[in-house]
Write an enzyme that holds these catalytic residues in place. Structure first.
Site, mmCIF file in Angstrom:
data_model
loop_
_atom_site.group_PDB
_atom_site.id
_atom_site.type_symbol
_atom_site.label_atom_id
_atom_site.label_comp_id
_atom_site.label_asym_id
_atom_site.label_seq_id
_atom_site.Cartn_x
_atom_site.Cartn_y
_atom_site.Cartn_z
ATOM 1 N N ASP A 142 0.822 -1.203 0.000
ATOM 2 C CA ASP A 142 0.000 0.000 0.000
ATOM 3 C C ASP A 142 0.863 1.263 0.000
ATOM 4 O O ASP A 142 1.956 1.265 0.567
ATOM 5 C CB ASP A 142 -0.904 -0.034 1.242
ATOM 6 N N ASN A 161 -10.533 -3.106 -6.184
ATOM 7 C CA ASN A 161 -9.759 -2.118 -6.945
ATOM 8 C C ASN A 161 -10.393 -1.726 -8.286
ATOM 9 O O ASN A 161 -10.030 -0.721 -8.885
ATOM 10 C CB ASN A 161 -8.323 -2.605 -7.195
HETATM 11 C C1 FPP Z 1 -1.644 0.109 -3.621
HETATM 12 O O1 FPP Z 1 -1.208 1.442 -3.567
HETATM 13 C C2 FPP Z 1 -1.076 -0.581 -4.773
HETATM 14 C C3 FPP Z 1 -1.778 -1.200 -5.779
HETATM 15 C C4 FPP Z 1 -3.241 -1.261 -5.832
HETATM 16 C C5 FPP Z 1 -1.096 -1.838 -6.926
HETATM 17 C C6 FPP Z 1 0.095 -2.655 -6.543
HETATM 18 C C7 FPP Z 1 0.682 -3.246 -7.741
HETATM 19 C C8 FPP Z 1 2.001 -3.304 -8.013
HETATM 20 C C9 FPP Z 1 3.050 -2.761 -7.122
HETATM 21 C C10 FPP Z 1 2.434 -3.954 -9.261
HETATM 22 C C11 FPP Z 1 2.695 -5.440 -9.072
HETATM 23 C C12 FPP Z 1 2.977 -6.053 -10.400
HETATM 24 C C13 FPP Z 1 3.065 -7.373 -10.677
HETATM 25 C C14 FPP Z 1 3.180 -7.852 -12.061
HETATM 26 C C15 FPP Z 1 3.039 -8.407 -9.650
HETATM 27 P P1 FPP Z 1 -2.320 2.571 -3.629
HETATM 28 O O2 FPP Z 1 -2.542 2.959 -5.043
HETATM 29 O O3 FPP Z 1 -3.533 2.096 -2.920
HETATM 30 O O4 FPP Z 1 -1.641 3.740 -2.834
HETATM 31 P P2 FPP Z 1 -2.413 4.857 -2.000
HETATM 32 O O5 FPP Z 1 -3.065 4.147 -0.854
HETATM 33 O O6 FPP Z 1 -1.304 5.754 -1.577
HETATM 34 O O7 FPP Z 1 -3.385 5.509 -2.922
#
Ligand code: FPP
Length: 249
Positions: free
Chosen positions: A29, A77
């Site tokens: 996160d 999501n």
């Molecule tokens: C959460 O941060 C992150 C995600 C929803 C996406 C995570 C995905 C990756 C790191 C890519 C992985 C790739 C592979 C191929 C395995 P957020 O967007 O919720 O952050 P925030 O809470 O600050 O908005």
């Protein structure tokens, strides 16, 4: 990354090699906040998040932790802006295509858990290819939760078992924890010993609800793109200070 990749190549000396978790799960996160704080678009945070995940996978390999599961995309999501969802789907696909050869060479076994059938066809193809091409490897087991929801997984298992009962293949008395686990997306994968969540939120967010029954939970305020080997070391130190009793005395 605040350190060169060679730093902490070896397991830090204060950690007990014999009491490392065998399976670490991560809720990655804070990508969006990491980017926003730098005045960058959220997608840059996700791109950096991929690098962080790759470094953690290598770190698990170097420190001999045999399994890592990452929460890449939850069933919730889909509620994000359409452009961000599209970006993530394309990113997953591109990363799989780009990293497959290295994963094969580095002996990684990649698996995906979640409702994969509704993902874009081209992503499903990459998922299938990477799963197939790495299934006979003998190294770290890397599981990616994509369009994953813990409640949905439990419902899926219930339906699958109910259908077998209906067909007379199993009887009610045979339904126990072991059989139930065989019907989860994670069948054949050990339950996580340590669950790490970055960015400070104290939530499970529908992740591995069945599997984390006895996992130790570690929450850090560090945002996912900044979660490096130093941070992982801190998580493992905290884990080794826990007294895991599994409900016993
Ligand atoms: C959460 O941060 C992150 C995600 C929803 C996406 C995570 C995905 C990756 C790191 C890519 C992985 C790739 C592979 C191929 C395995 P957020 O967007 O919720 O952050 P925030 O809470 O600050 O908005």
């Amino acid at each position: 990354m605040t350190q060169s990749p060679t730093v902490l190549k070896e397991l830090p000396l204060d950690l007990d090699r014999n009491r490392l978790p065998k399976h670490v799960a991560v809720i990655m996160d804070g990508n969006g906040r990491w980017a926003s704080r730098r005045g960058l678009p959220r997608i840059v945070g996700h791109q950096r998040g991929v690098d962080t995940l790759k470094n953690l996978l290598r770190c698990c390999r170097d420190w001999k932790i045999p399994a890592l599961t990452a929460y890449a995309f939850s069933t919730e999501n889909w509620g994000r802006p359409r452009e961000e969802v599209q970006f993530l789907m394309t990113l997953f696909e591109r990363v799989l295509r780009r990293e497959l050869q290295e994963m094969i060479e580095e002996n990684v076994v990649i698996r995906f858990v979640g409702n994969l059938e509704v993902l874009p066809r081209s992503l499903q193809d990459e998922i299938q290819k990477s799963t197939e091409d790495t299934k006979n490897n003998g190294g770290i087991q890397f599981t990616v939760a994509t369009n994953y929801g813990g409640r949905q997984e439990i419902l899926h298992a219930c339906r699958s078992i109910a259908s077998q009962v209906q067909q007379g293949k199993i009887c009610l008395d045979e339904i126990n924890e072991e059989l139930f686990e065989q019907h989860l997306y994670t069948a054949g994968i050990s339950n996580p010993d340590l669950l790490i969540r970055t960015s400070g939120e104290m939530r499970i967010s529908n992740f591995l609800l069945w599997q984390i029954a006895y996992a130790e939970i570690y929450v850090t305020s560090t945002l996912w793109p900044d979660f490096d080997r130093v941070e992982f070391h801190k998580a493992l130190s905290a884990y080794q200070q826990r007294d895991r009793r599994f409900g016993k005395l």
